[in-house]
Design an enzyme around this catalytic site. Structure first.
Site, short mmCIF file in Angstrom:
data_model
loop_
_atom_site.label_atom_id
_atom_site.label_comp_id
_atom_site.label_asym_id
_atom_site.label_seq_id
_atom_site.Cartn_x
_atom_site.Cartn_y
_atom_site.Cartn_z
N CYS A 70 -4.17 30.59 -100.17
CA CYS A 70 -5.37 31.26 -99.69
C CYS A 70 -5.60 32.57 -100.45
O CYS A 70 -4.72 33.43 -100.47
CB CYS A 70 -5.24 31.53 -98.19
SG CYS A 70 -6.62 32.51 -97.53
N CYS A 73 -5.35 35.97 -98.12
CA CYS A 73 -4.10 36.47 -97.57
C CYS A 73 -3.56 37.58 -98.47
O CYS A 73 -3.90 37.64 -99.66
CB CYS A 73 -3.07 35.35 -97.45
SG CYS A 73 -3.42 34.14 -96.16
N HIS A 169 -12.78 35.60 -91.92
CA HIS A 169 -13.51 36.53 -92.78
C HIS A 169 -15.00 36.37 -92.56
O HIS A 169 -15.47 35.39 -91.97
CB HIS A 169 -13.19 36.28 -94.26
CG HIS A 169 -13.80 35.03 -94.82
ND1 HIS A 169 -13.37 33.75 -94.47
CD2 HIS A 169 -14.84 34.83 -95.68
CE1 HIS A 169 -14.09 32.85 -95.11
NE2 HIS A 169 -15.01 33.47 -95.84
#
Length: 353
Positions: A70, A73, A169
């Site tokens: 990801c 992260c 997000h």
């Protein structure tokens, strides 16, 4: 709140927002990135009078990576991401694959938490307040860019919505024009103001909704309701009771109370369809007054606009989605399968506590 601005390896801006004033953010982006190249172009439709963005470079954006890859992260060891530090509270950075760029505006990503498996509804009130402060700060900063007329903070949640990254997000679009939806509102406000000798349409709508059966929850400074003419199966509008044009104008009392109200609303959304159902996909969208000139909306100024948040889901019942078919996509005439009064009643029933 402590704000720390830095640059990524390709020159994009990244900003840490921390709850602690003693946080140190000096990690360097160690990725060998080439400078970003964008092809964003805004084109105006002469028949409809609206604008669209053409951004072919977005075809190469990251699409459903595994959790251990990801890009939102924190960086850990040799696994490098968009966030150079090994932890963060909240962070905002320029989108690597923006829909709008340069003279055509700007796009930013807002990471609500470093916890990949969380959602906004999982945040503490302190974390949610930090995100609100970040939204407000970015609205202020972006509004001063010469190419920007309107700032739009929003969150897409869920694969059904089209989200390509699972990390919690949102995004911020800074448009070089007033968006069509906002322009429609402003024209309605102008017509109502002229027809009534000065009455504000947002105030009239809020007064009507407060007196009706579609209120979902109400606090001292905020009210959430399903609108009379809701477009989506479950759609809630969240207004501060004191009309303000944008996030910058919210007073401290409303800011303090917002996290409690908003988190309660999100948690109710996740309970609409009962226990055992997957998280409810939704779009959460802040509507703010444009910062550009409003001459085309005769008699209207920024203070006539009412800041509000619109939250809605495309799930109409368990296992079924509301798709935009011919009437909606072809003629922009929505057909809602869920009566707004039923939706409001259901949202009152599923209090999260």
């Amino acid at each position: 709140m402590k704000k720390t601005s830095t640059r990524l390896a390709d020159g994009r801006e990244l900003i840490y927002y921390d709850q602690r004033d003693d946080s140190v953010r000096d990690a360097v982006d160690r990725r060998p990135l080439d400078p970003t190249v964008t092809t964003s172009e805004v084109r105006r439709d002469p028949l409809l009078g609206d604008s669209i963005a053409v951004a072919s470079h977005r075809q190469g954006r990251i699409y459903h990576p595994p959790a251990d890859e990801c890009p939102l992260c924190p960086s850990q060891g040799d696994r490098l991401s968009e966030i150079p530090d090994s932890s963060y509270d909240a962070v905002v950075f320029e989108n690597r694959f923006p829909s709008l760029a340069g003279d055509s505006g700007r796009c930013e990503v807002v990471c609500f938490t470093s916890d990949h498996n969380a959602s906004f509804a999982d945040l503490t009130e302190e974390q949610a307040r930090l995100v609100l402060d970040a939204w407000t700060d970015r609205t202020s900063e972006l509004s001063h860019l010469p190419s920007v007329e309107q700032v739009f903070c929003f969150e897409n949640r869920g694969a059904e919505i089209g989200v390509t990254l699972g990390h919690p997000h949102g995004q911020i679009y800074a448009y070089p024009f007033t968006t069509p939806r906002t322009a429609l509102m402003l024209r309605s406000v102008a017509a109502h103001k002229e027809a009534t000798g000065g009455e504000n349409l947002f105030d009239a709508v809020l007064e009507r909704e407060l007196a009706d059966e579609r209120v979902v929850l109400e606090s001292e400074h905020w009210v959430a309701f399903v609108p009379y003419a809701a477009h989506w199966p479950y759609e809630v509008h969240l207004y501060p009771k004191r009309r303000v044009p944008d996030l910058l104008a919210l007073d401290e009392e409303a800011r303090t109370e917002f996290p409690q109200v908003y988190l309660e609303l999100l948690r109710r959304f996740d309970r609409i369809f009962g226990e055992g159902e997957p998280p409810t996909p939704y779009i959460s969208a802040w509507h703010q007054a444009p910062f550009g000139a409003l001459e085309e909306f005769e008699g209207v100024n920024r203070d006539d606009f009412a800041l509000h948040l619109e939250l809605f889901t495309i799930r109409r019942t368990s296992g079924k989605l509301k798709f935009l078919a011919g009437s909606e996509s072809g003629m922009n005439v929505f057909i809602n399968d869920v009566p707004p009064e039923f939706a409001a009643r259901r949202l009152r029933e599923v209090a999260s506590s």
